[in-house]
Design an enzyme around this catalytic site. Structure first.
Site, PDB file in Angstrom:
ATOM      1  N   GLY A  44     -30.180  -9.155 -11.103  1.00  0.00           N
ATOM      2  CA  GLY A  44     -31.002 -10.226 -10.570  1.00  0.00           C
ATOM      3  C   GLY A  44     -31.506 -11.079 -11.721  1.00  0.00           C
ATOM      4  N   GLN A  49     -36.485 -16.966 -16.288  1.00  0.00           N
ATOM      5  CA  GLN A  49     -35.851 -16.073 -17.270  1.00  0.00           C
ATOM      6  C   GLN A  49     -34.826 -16.778 -18.150  1.00  0.00           C
ATOM      7  OE1 GLN A  49     -35.051 -12.741 -14.244  1.00  0.00           O
ATOM      8  NE2 GLN A  49     -35.419 -11.654 -16.151  1.00  0.00           N
ATOM      9  N   CYS A  87     -35.995  -4.828 -16.456  1.00  0.00           N
ATOM     10  CA  CYS A  87     -35.982  -6.285 -16.416  1.00  0.00           C
ATOM     11  C   CYS A  87     -35.270  -6.805 -17.661  1.00  0.00           C
ATOM     12  CB  CYS A  87     -37.418  -6.808 -16.379  1.00  0.00           C
ATOM     13  SG  CYS A  87     -37.522  -8.601 -16.343  1.00  0.00           S
ATOM     14  N   LEU A  88     -34.387  -7.774 -17.461  1.00  0.00           N
ATOM     15  CA  LEU A  88     -33.649  -8.361 -18.583  1.00  0.00           C
ATOM     16  C   LEU A  88     -34.595  -9.006 -19.592  1.00  0.00           C
ATOM     17  CD1 LEU A  88     -30.738 -10.029 -16.585  1.00  0.00           C
ATOM     18  CD2 LEU A  88     -30.626  -7.919 -17.922  1.00  0.00           C
ATOM     19  N   GLU A 136     -37.837 -10.307  -8.336  1.00  0.00           N
ATOM     20  CA  GLU A 136     -37.456 -11.686  -8.671  1.00  0.00           C
ATOM     21  C   GLU A 136     -38.489 -12.696  -8.176  1.00  0.00           C
ATOM     22  OE1 GLU A 136     -35.298 -11.925 -10.847  1.00  0.00           O
ATOM     23  OE2 GLU A 136     -34.411  -9.948 -10.594  1.00  0.00           O
TER      24      GLU A 136
HETATM   25 ZN   LIG Z   1     -37.009  -9.279 -14.273  1.00  0.00          ZN
END
Ligand SMILES: [Zn+2]
Length: 161
Positions: A44, A49, A87-88, A136
């Site tokens: 996601g 981001q 989370c990225l 998200e």
């Molecule tokens: Zn995230």
């Protein structure tokens, strides 16, 4: 390739603005978001981001793939489910991979919004997709999963980023 922003970047803490134009630029942005997400094996990715403070996200998790513009999330089943979540934008400084923690989320949600052509869409979700939608949508309000952890746990994660 769009660079993924990490903890400490103010864009991640800024509430995003609604998407207004359903134009070619938006469609290109969605393609770029998928590209950036797949490049790092994400499931996601939200606009902020990649430094775009707009209310949209893309996802591809457990064979459910899609994008959602100007999402509104409703909790259908508030029962709390505990599961691992990463989370990225919260990577380990040494490995560069997402840091995971156990996060409580509602079991079932519905997300309503628009697709890339401006058509209304609604997706009902449980399990990992419901978790993804909650994660998200929070990005669009400048929030991160670490905000949901007990302070000492959140602090431990901060020290690894
Ligand atoms: Zn995230």
């Amino acid at each position: 390739m769009r660079e993924i922003r990490v903890l400490g970047d103010p864009v991640l803490r800024t509430p995003a603005e609604p998407v207004e134009g359903f134009d070619r630029e938006l469609r290109r942005l969605i393609d770029e978001m998928f590209e950036a997400m797949y490049a790092v094996d994400g499931v996601g990715l939200a606009g902020p981001q990649i430094g775009v403070p707009r209310r949209l996200f893309v996802y591809d998790i457990n064979r459910r793939k899609g994008h959602m513009i100007n999402p509104v999330l409703t909790v259908d089943d508030p029962e709390e489910v505990l599961d691992e979540e990463g989370c990225l934008s919260v990577p380990d400084r040494q490995t560069g991979t997402p840091i995971y923690a156990t996060v409580a989320r509602a079991a079932g949600v519905t997300v309503e919004g628009f697709d890339r052509l401006g058509r209304p869409q609604r997706v009902k979700a449980r399990g990992s997709l419901a978790r993804c939608f909650q994660h998200e949508t929070e990005h669009l309000d400048g929030r991160l999963y670490v905000d949901r952890l007990p302070k000492p746990d959140a602090r431990k994660i901060m020290l690894r980023t």
